[in-house]
Design an enzyme around this catalytic site. Structure first.
Site, PDB file in Angstrom:
ATOM      1  N   GLY A 147       0.757  -1.241   0.000  1.00  0.00           N
ATOM      2  CA  GLY A 147       0.000   0.000   0.000  1.00  0.00           C
ATOM      3  C   GLY A 147       0.787   1.290   0.000  1.00  0.00           C
TER       4      GLY A 147
ATOM      5  N   GLU B 295       3.823  -6.647   1.867  1.00  0.00           N
ATOM      6  CA  GLU B 295       3.615  -7.052   0.469  1.00  0.00           C
ATOM      7  C   GLU B 295       3.584  -5.845  -0.461  1.00  0.00           C
ATOM      8  OE1 GLU B 295       0.600 -10.847   0.972  1.00  0.00           O
ATOM      9  OE2 GLU B 295      -0.187  -8.851   0.627  1.00  0.00           O
TER      10      GLU B 295
ATOM     11  N   ARG C 212       3.343  -1.548  -5.758  1.00  0.00           N
ATOM     12  CA  ARG C 212       3.576  -0.248  -6.390  1.00  0.00           C
ATOM     13  C   ARG C 212       4.906   0.394  -5.971  1.00  0.00           C
ATOM     14  NH1 ARG C 212      -0.708   2.928  -8.038  1.00  0.00           N
ATOM     15  NH2 ARG C 212      -2.071   1.702  -6.693  1.00  0.00           N
TER      16      ARG C 212
ATOM     17  N   CYS D 226     -10.782   5.108 -28.934  1.00  0.00           N
ATOM     18  CA  CYS D 226     -12.085   5.693 -29.254  1.00  0.00           C
ATOM     19  C   CYS D 226     -12.894   5.919 -27.981  1.00  0.00           C
ATOM     20  CB  CYS D 226     -12.825   4.791 -30.218  1.00  0.00           C
ATOM     21  SG  CYS D 226     -11.860   4.478 -31.683  1.00  0.00           S
TER      22      CYS D 226
ATOM     23  N   TYR E 274       0.992  -1.383 -12.240  1.00  0.00           N
ATOM     24  CA  TYR E 274      -0.407  -1.401 -12.694  1.00  0.00           C
ATOM     25  C   TYR E 274      -0.573  -0.726 -14.056  1.00  0.00           C
ATOM     26  CZ  TYR E 274      -0.877  -2.691  -7.808  1.00  0.00           C
ATOM     27  OH  TYR E 274      -0.722  -3.316  -6.595  1.00  0.00           O
TER      28      TYR E 274
HETATM   29  C1  PLP Z   1      -3.445  -8.367  -0.862  1.00  0.00           C
HETATM   30  C2  PLP Z   1      -2.614  -7.313  -1.460  1.00  0.00           C
HETATM   31  N1  PLP Z   1      -1.352  -7.189  -1.064  1.00  0.00           N
HETATM   32  C3  PLP Z   1      -0.543  -6.258  -1.600  1.00  0.00           C
HETATM   33  C4  PLP Z   1      -1.005  -5.391  -2.575  1.00  0.00           C
HETATM   34  C5  PLP Z   1      -0.054  -4.396  -3.139  1.00  0.00           C
HETATM   35  O1  PLP Z   1      -0.420  -3.099  -2.939  1.00  0.00           O
HETATM   36  P1  PLP Z   1       0.540  -1.932  -3.411  1.00  0.00           P
HETATM   37  O2  PLP Z   1       0.814  -2.162  -4.855  1.00  0.00           O
HETATM   38  O3  PLP Z   1      -0.233  -0.707  -3.181  1.00  0.00           O
HETATM   39  O4  PLP Z   1       1.767  -1.992  -2.577  1.00  0.00           O
HETATM   40  C6  PLP Z   1      -2.314  -5.469  -2.999  1.00  0.00           C
HETATM   41  C7  PLP Z   1      -2.821  -4.531  -4.015  1.00  0.00           C
HETATM   42  O5  PLP Z   1      -3.933  -4.329  -4.288  1.00  0.00           O
HETATM   43  C8  PLP Z   1      -3.153  -6.459  -2.433  1.00  0.00           C
HETATM   44  O6  PLP Z   1      -4.413  -6.602  -2.830  1.00  0.00           O
END
Ligand code: PLP
Length: 437
Positions: free
Chosen positions: A247, A289, A292, A360, A388
């Site tokens: 996140g 985890e 981004r 379009c 993403y």
């Molecule tokens: C379960 C879970 N973990 C980790 C992430 C990674 O989030 P971020 O890319 O914001 O670090 C996500 C993204 O949606 C997620 O759904």
């Protein structure tokens, strides 16, 4: 704004990974995704260092949904990260590189039996169960093969992460996980503990994405340790692993100032240490985890300008050769980006334009952005497209998906080939009754 190894070279061109981006555009064509390997690895290392130094035991897991290719899985493996995978396709990609299955975490709010089967066959490290139905299904499947599956239970702590509503995930009204506040999380934990073929290893939560409000992570950590205590009191089970999801936000624009990885780790560690000590809980293995924040700033997308359309007194549209098919984020959630004109990186700014894609639809990539004077053939580099973008790309308007190039120390390697027009036809079938014209 220059990110990672980006710099302006002696020709006044944008360079990344020691490669002139105008030359990359010429050599590989556009649109082109360019990933900065040194920047990727630096983020992996920053995460590992920040967590290693604060926790007795920790694991940084790459949320592969942000950007997954064979090369990315290999880099994550070399850097000692785990992999968060959330579909058979992602799992297939990770396993194909020989990624150690014990460091794979399978996610998903609606995993199919086939996906669970694949995970069990591969012996993935953890399956993160997301619902009561999945607990039952996994128990039946593991029992049928006489196996025991190691699981984490995904809970929703009920936190508003102060990010775009489409990428919030920790609030009660979410399709993900089992709510602590709705009294669904504790029964799920009890059910896992009661299932003979499931072995509970810990808890998981993820509050949302592109989060800048660092206090949201503090709150999540506190709520999770409170829940760890509740679980111990209710069941006697002591949580071994606490996965706090991803996140952390990244820098899309000059004005963005996301917290550093170190600040993020510190924000999580303080409440965790304090709360565990206060409640006499052994400190769990801490996992995060990030997706981004590992891959986002390492990526940029190169486009060629095809049309410059000035509407006097209204605006100037600059149309490029890609758009919402290679980057759906502006259309999905009004995401904003910064650009550098790759072949005019040292030119003075000349006025505002709106960069439009070729699809379009309205397909506006960036509104009202200051750029140097632009002409047909100029190369625009949109920054921070590592997360993403490629992973969310489509073939809308039957545009072949761009190639992905990995750059490092002056070397550029294709890690995903550009799709061809024939690739677009590969899955099409003409039924016999339509064969004659
Ligand atoms: C379960 C879970 N973990 C980790 C992430 C990674 O989030 P971020 O890319 O914001 O670090 C996500 C993204 O949606 C997620 O759904």
């Amino acid at each position: 704004m220059l990110l990672g190894t980006q710099r302006i070279n002696y020709r006044g061109h944008l360079e990344v990974g020691g490669c002139d981006t105008a030359e990359l555009a010429q050599r590989f064509g556009t649109p082109l995704y360019v990933m900065d390997e040194q920047c990727l690895r630096a983020m992996c290392r920053a995460y590992r260092a920040a967590f290693d130094k604060r926790f007795r035991e920790s694991l940084v897991i790459l949320a592969a949904k942000a950007f997954i290719t064979l090369a990315m899985c290999r880099i994550a493996d070399q850097e000692g990260l785990g992999l968060d995978l959330s579909s058979a396709g992602e799992l297939h990609t990770g396993l194909h590189t020989g990624f150690p299955p014990e460091r794979i975490f399978l996610h998903g709010n609606n995993k199919s039996a086939a996906e669970l089967e694949m995970a069990l066959d591969a012996g993935v490290g953890r399956i993160v169960v997301d619902s009561e139905a999945e607990i039952e299904l996994l128990q039946r499947m593991a029992a049928a093969r006489g196996a025991t599956a190691d699981v984490l239970v995904r809970v929703t702590p009920g936190i508003d992460a102060h990010t775009h509503t489409y990428i919030q995930a920790g609030q009660i009204d979410s399709k993900f996980g089992l709510g602590i506040g709705t009294h669904q999380a504790l029964p799920a934990v009890e059910h896992v503990l009661a299932r003979p073929n499931l072995r509970l290893r810990g808890l998981h939560c993820h509050i949302g994405s592109q989060v800048f409000a660092i206090e949201s992570f503090d709150l999540a950590a506190r709520m999770m340790v409170d829940f760890v205590r509740e679980v111990r009191e209710a069941t006697g089970y002591v949580v071994e692993e606490l996965n706090l999801g991803g996140g952390l936000g990244v820098r899309y624009r000059e004005a963005d100032h996301p917290p550093s990885v170190d600040d993020y780790a510190e924000t999580i560690s303080r409440p965790l240490h304090e709360q565990c000590e206060r409640h006499g809980l052994p400190e769990p293995k801490v996992m995060v985890e990030p997706g981004r924040s590992i891959v986002g700033e390492a990526g940029l997308t190169l486009y060629t300008v095809g049309v410059v359309k000035d509407i006097p007194g209204v605006r100037t549209y600059v149309a490029v050769d890609g758009g919402m098919s290679d980057n759906p984020r502006p259309a999905l959630y009004q995401a904003q980006y910064q650009v550098v004109v790759a072949n005019k990186a040292a030119w003075p700014l000349d006025g505002k334009v709106t960069i439009a894609g070729k699809h379009c639809e309205t397909d506006t990539l960036i509104s009202d952005i200051e750029v140097p004077e632009l002409a047909v053939g100029d190369i625009i580099a949109v920054q921070t497209t590592g997360a993403y973008n490629y992973s969310m790309a489509s073939n809308y308007n039957r545009l072949p998906r761009p190639a992905v190039v990995l750059v490092c120390d002056g070397q550029a390697d294709v890690i995903v080939e550009r799709e061809t027009l024939d690739d677009l036809l590969r899955q099409d079938r003409l039924p016999q009754r339509l064969e004659s014209r």
